[in-house]
Motif scaffolding. Structure first.
Motif, PDB file in Angstrom:
ATOM      1  N   LEU A  10       2.643   9.657   1.254  1.00 25.54           N
ATOM      2  CA  LEU A  10       2.488  10.481   2.450  1.00 25.54           C
ATOM      3  C   LEU A  10       1.396  11.519   2.288  1.00 25.54           C
ATOM      4  O   LEU A  10       0.694  11.852   3.255  1.00 25.54           O
ATOM      5  CB  LEU A  10       3.812  11.179   2.777  1.00 25.54           C
ATOM      6  CG  LEU A  10       5.009  10.270   3.060  1.00 25.54           C
ATOM      7  CD1 LEU A  10       6.257  11.114   3.283  1.00 25.54           C
ATOM      8  CD2 LEU A  10       4.752   9.369   4.254  1.00 25.54           C
ATOM      9  N   GLY A  11       1.243  12.067   1.092  1.00 25.68           N
ATOM     10  CA  GLY A  11       0.220  13.074   0.881  1.00 25.68           C
ATOM     11  C   GLY A  11       0.275  13.634  -0.529  1.00 25.68           C
ATOM     12  O   GLY A  11       1.187  13.334  -1.308  1.00 25.68           O
ATOM     13  N   THR A  12      -0.722  14.457  -0.850  1.00 25.24           N
ATOM     14  CA  THR A  12      -0.794  15.116  -2.154  1.00 25.24           C
ATOM     15  C   THR A  12      -1.256  16.559  -1.970  1.00 25.24           C
ATOM     16  O   THR A  12      -1.887  16.899  -0.964  1.00 25.24           O
ATOM     17  CB  THR A  12      -1.786  14.411  -3.105  1.00 25.24           C
ATOM     18  OG1 THR A  12      -3.094  14.442  -2.529  1.00 25.24           O
ATOM     19  CG2 THR A  12      -1.369  12.973  -3.369  1.00 25.24           C
ATOM     20  N   GLN A  45      -7.210   9.225  -8.734  1.00 25.31           N
ATOM     21  CA  GLN A  45      -7.513   9.764  -7.412  1.00 25.31           C
ATOM     22  C   GLN A  45      -7.582   8.688  -6.324  1.00 25.31           C
ATOM     23  O   GLN A  45      -7.026   8.871  -5.243  1.00 25.31           O
ATOM     24  CB  GLN A  45      -8.813  10.566  -7.463  1.00 25.31           C
ATOM     25  CG  GLN A  45      -8.891  11.634  -6.385  1.00 25.31           C
ATOM     26  CD  GLN A  45      -9.978  12.645  -6.663  1.00 25.31           C
ATOM     27  OE1 GLN A  45     -10.915  12.378  -7.415  1.00 25.31           O
ATOM     28  NE2 GLN A  45      -9.876  13.804  -6.053  1.00 25.31           N
ATOM     29  N   PRO A  46      -8.225   7.537  -6.562  1.00 23.50           N
ATOM     30  CA  PRO A  46      -8.249   6.497  -5.525  1.00 23.50           C
ATOM     31  C   PRO A  46      -6.882   5.879  -5.262  1.00 23.50           C
ATOM     32  O   PRO A  46      -6.626   5.357  -4.173  1.00 23.50           O
ATOM     33  CB  PRO A  46      -9.219   5.449  -6.090  1.00 23.50           C
ATOM     34  CG  PRO A  46      -9.979   6.143  -7.164  1.00 23.50           C
ATOM     35  CD  PRO A  46      -9.047   7.163  -7.731  1.00 23.50           C
ATOM     36  N   VAL A  47      -6.008   5.940  -6.245  1.00 22.27           N
ATOM     37  CA  VAL A  47      -4.663   5.367  -6.097  1.00 22.27           C
ATOM     38  C   VAL A  47      -3.775   6.283  -5.268  1.00 22.27           C
ATOM     39  O   VAL A  47      -3.020   5.828  -4.398  1.00 22.27           O
ATOM     40  CB  VAL A  47      -4.028   5.132  -7.484  1.00 22.27           C
ATOM     41  CG1 VAL A  47      -2.570   4.689  -7.337  1.00 22.27           C
ATOM     42  CG2 VAL A  47      -4.833   4.101  -8.260  1.00 22.27           C
ATOM     43  N   LEU A  48      -3.891   7.577  -5.496  1.00 23.61           N
ATOM     44  CA  LEU A  48      -2.977   8.547  -4.888  1.00 23.61           C
ATOM     45  C   LEU A  48      -3.497   9.003  -3.520  1.00 23.61           C
ATOM     46  O   LEU A  48      -3.716  10.193  -3.285  1.00 23.61           O
ATOM     47  CB  LEU A  48      -2.766   9.737  -5.826  1.00 23.61           C
ATOM     48  CG  LEU A  48      -2.256   9.386  -7.227  1.00 23.61           C
ATOM     49  CD1 LEU A  48      -2.055  10.645  -8.056  1.00 23.61           C
ATOM     50  CD2 LEU A  48      -0.971   8.575  -7.164  1.00 23.61           C
ATOM     51  N   GLN A  49      -3.673   8.042  -2.631  1.00 23.60           N
ATOM     52  CA  GLN A  49      -4.176   8.310  -1.292  1.00 23.60           C
ATOM     53  C   GLN A  49      -3.124   7.933  -0.249  1.00 23.60           C
ATOM     54  O   GLN A  49      -2.411   6.931  -0.410  1.00 23.60           O
ATOM     55  CB  GLN A  49      -5.459   7.519  -1.026  1.00 23.60           C
ATOM     56  CG  GLN A  49      -6.632   7.927  -1.904  1.00 23.60           C
ATOM     57  CD  GLN A  49      -7.083   9.351  -1.644  1.00 23.60           C
ATOM     58  OE1 GLN A  49      -7.149   9.803  -0.501  1.00 23.60           O
ATOM     59  NE2 GLN A  49      -7.398  10.076  -2.712  1.00 23.60           N
ATOM     60  N   PRO A  50      -3.007   8.717   0.840  1.00 25.80           N
ATOM     61  CA  PRO A  50      -2.005   8.419   1.868  1.00 25.80           C
ATOM     62  C   PRO A  50      -2.138   6.995   2.404  1.00 25.80           C
ATOM     63  O   PRO A  50      -3.232   6.525   2.689  1.00 25.80           O
ATOM     64  CB  PRO A  50      -2.319   9.454   2.960  1.00 25.80           C
ATOM     65  CG  PRO A  50      -2.944  10.591   2.225  1.00 25.80           C
ATOM     66  CD  PRO A  50      -3.758   9.963   1.137  1.00 25.80           C
ATOM     67  N   GLU A  72       2.112   3.214 -10.269  1.00 28.72           N
ATOM     68  CA  GLU A  72       1.383   1.948 -10.417  1.00 28.72           C
ATOM     69  C   GLU A  72       1.066   1.426  -9.022  1.00 28.72           C
ATOM     70  O   GLU A  72       1.951   1.335  -8.163  1.00 28.72           O
ATOM     71  CB  GLU A  72       2.231   0.926 -11.180  1.00 28.72           C
ATOM     72  CG  GLU A  72       1.524  -0.398 -11.389  1.00 28.72           C
ATOM     73  CD  GLU A  72       2.374  -1.381 -12.185  1.00 28.72           C
ATOM     74  OE1 GLU A  72       2.043  -2.587 -12.161  1.00 28.72           O
ATOM     75  OE2 GLU A  72       3.380  -0.956 -12.805  1.00 28.72           O
ATOM     76  N   LEU A  73      -0.182   1.113  -8.775  1.00 30.37           N
ATOM     77  CA  LEU A  73      -0.615   0.658  -7.458  1.00 30.37           C
ATOM     78  C   LEU A  73      -0.053  -0.725  -7.147  1.00 30.37           C
ATOM     79  O   LEU A  73      -0.135  -1.635  -7.965  1.00 30.37           O
ATOM     80  CB  LEU A  73      -2.141   0.626  -7.386  1.00 30.37           C
ATOM     81  CG  LEU A  73      -2.751   0.217  -6.042  1.00 30.37           C
ATOM     82  CD1 LEU A  73      -2.426   1.245  -4.961  1.00 30.37           C
ATOM     83  CD2 LEU A  73      -4.263   0.043  -6.182  1.00 30.37           C
ATOM     84  N   ILE A  74       0.507  -0.857  -5.949  1.00 33.19           N
ATOM     85  CA  ILE A  74       0.970  -2.158  -5.459  1.00 33.19           C
ATOM     86  C   ILE A  74       0.005  -2.712  -4.420  1.00 33.19           C
ATOM     87  O   ILE A  74      -0.410  -3.869  -4.482  1.00 33.19           O
ATOM     88  CB  ILE A  74       2.381  -2.043  -4.842  1.00 33.19           C
ATOM     89  CG1 ILE A  74       3.403  -1.636  -5.904  1.00 33.19           C
ATOM     90  CG2 ILE A  74       2.795  -3.363  -4.180  1.00 33.19           C
ATOM     91  CD1 ILE A  74       4.800  -1.396  -5.344  1.00 33.19           C
ATOM     92  N   HIS A  75      -0.355  -1.872  -3.441  1.00 31.57           N
ATOM     93  CA  HIS A  75      -1.255  -2.328  -2.378  1.00 31.57           C
ATOM     94  C   HIS A  75      -2.101  -1.154  -1.905  1.00 31.57           C
ATOM     95  O   HIS A  75      -1.568  -0.119  -1.514  1.00 31.57           O
ATOM     96  CB  HIS A  75      -0.456  -2.897  -1.204  1.00 31.57           C
ATOM     97  CG  HIS A  75      -1.304  -3.355  -0.054  1.00 31.57           C
ATOM     98  ND1 HIS A  75      -2.274  -4.310  -0.198  1.00 31.57           N
ATOM     99  CD2 HIS A  75      -1.335  -2.980   1.246  1.00 31.57           C
ATOM    100  CE1 HIS A  75      -2.858  -4.524   0.969  1.00 31.57           C
ATOM    101  NE2 HIS A  75      -2.314  -3.712   1.856  1.00 31.57           N
ATOM    102  N   SER A  76      -3.418  -1.328  -1.953  1.00 30.52           N
ATOM    103  CA  SER A  76      -4.335  -0.271  -1.527  1.00 30.52           C
ATOM    104  C   SER A  76      -4.770  -0.524  -0.089  1.00 30.52           C
ATOM    105  O   SER A  76      -5.336  -1.569   0.220  1.00 30.52           O
ATOM    106  CB  SER A  76      -5.564  -0.247  -2.445  1.00 30.52           C
ATOM    107  OG  SER A  76      -6.482   0.733  -2.006  1.00 30.52           O
ATOM    108  N   ARG A  77      -4.484   0.441   0.790  1.00 31.46           N
ATOM    109  CA  ARG A  77      -4.904   0.323   2.193  1.00 31.46           C
ATOM    110  C   ARG A  77      -5.558   1.607   2.705  1.00 31.46           C
ATOM    111  O   ARG A  77      -5.972   1.675   3.849  1.00 31.46           O
ATOM    112  CB  ARG A  77      -3.716  -0.049   3.083  1.00 31.46           C
ATOM    113  CG  ARG A  77      -2.582   0.940   3.066  1.00 31.46           C
ATOM    114  CD  ARG A  77      -1.518   0.593   4.082  1.00 31.46           C
ATOM    115  NE  ARG A  77      -0.774  -0.603   3.764  1.00 31.46           N
ATOM    116  CZ  ARG A  77       0.307  -0.615   2.969  1.00 31.46           C
ATOM    117  NH1 ARG A  77       0.714   0.497   2.369  1.00 31.46           N
ATOM    118  NH2 ARG A  77       0.962  -1.733   2.755  1.00 31.46           N
TER     119      ARG A  77
END
Length: 246
Positions: A10-12, A45-50, A72-77
């Motif tokens: 949701l956010g950081t 940083q690219p992983v932890l995006q809303p 751990e990244l599952i799906h980047s959108r």
């Protein structure tokens, strides 16, 4: 204590020099916060995006503590969401809506709905309809479910075109006609009517007026809050998207 779950970001918020406070909606443990050490690094940083789907493992000595996440990244959108106003405003607004839910309160239906809508911010009619349905689902989870399948006055299931602002229940054409100027419109897509055509903005505007009325009266006003500006920004983005197709 330790657990692992699927989550949508949701956010950081920045925390210290290198870490972030990560806010997620999890499948089984509701909306949850946790510290990610090194969360501002080039790798994370690219992983932890809303909007991104991740697996999170939460650890803390006591359940009441903030705790720490490993991810751990599952799906980047996130990058795709930021390509268009629909995605940018839509993700920010749906995060604001989700924050109305109590933290750490399991909401599996809301998680499932969120999982669907984050992949549908490309077409204005689809995104708009799903957002209205998400707002109504959120109202239901907070104890204010609208009953839209039967007329509150006659008991009929047919020709339902109004919603009573007092009861939040559907009203048929005949029963509601004398009070039509005081009724809310029940849009066709919430009446279960199937159309081969795309929804137009007028129908979606009725839906947003309906869900917005009950959100403001039952949720925002009692808490001394105002609806987030991002809601109108998203609605405007839906309108612009549909106008481009006319």
């Amino acid at each position: 204590m330790e657990w692992t779950d699927d989550a949508i970001i949701l956010g950081t918020r920045k925390h210290g020099e290198t870490s972030v406070l990560l806010e997620v909606m999890t499948r089984g443990r509701g909306r949850h916060m946790g510290l990610v050490r090194g969360g501002r690094s080039r790798r994370l940083q690219p992983v932890l995006q809303p909007g991104n789907s991740i697996s999170v493992t939460w650890r803390a000595r006591l359940e009441s503590q903030m705790g720490q996440f490993t991810t751990e990244l599952i799906h980047s959108r996130a990058a795709k969401l930021m390509e268009r106003p629909l995605g940018t405003y839509g993700m920010q607004f749906i995060a604001e809506l989700t924050r109305l839910l109590p933290e750490r309160d399991p909401q599996p239906y809301i998680f499932q709905a969120l999982s669907v809508i984050v992949d549908e911010f490309e077409e204005g009619d689809v995104a708009g309809e799903l957002m209205v349905r998400f707002e109504l689902a959120l109202l239901a989870e907070l104890g204010f479910r609208l009953e839209l399948d039967q007329c509150v006055a006659t008991g009929t299931y047919d020709d339902l075109i109004y919603v009573s602002p007092k009861s939040g229940r559907a009203v048929c054409r005949t029963a509601g006609k004398p009070y039509h100027d005081r009724m809310l419109a029940l849009p066709s897509f919430l009446r279960g009517e199937v159309s081969s055509n795309r929804l137009n903005y007028a129908e979606l505007a009725q839906g947003f007026a309906l869900s917005g009325f009950f959100l403001e009266r039952n949720i925002y006003q009692p808490a001394g809050l105002t609806p987030p500006d991002m809601r109108q920004s998203f609605i405007d983005a839906v309108k612009r998207d549909l106008s481009l197709d006319d």
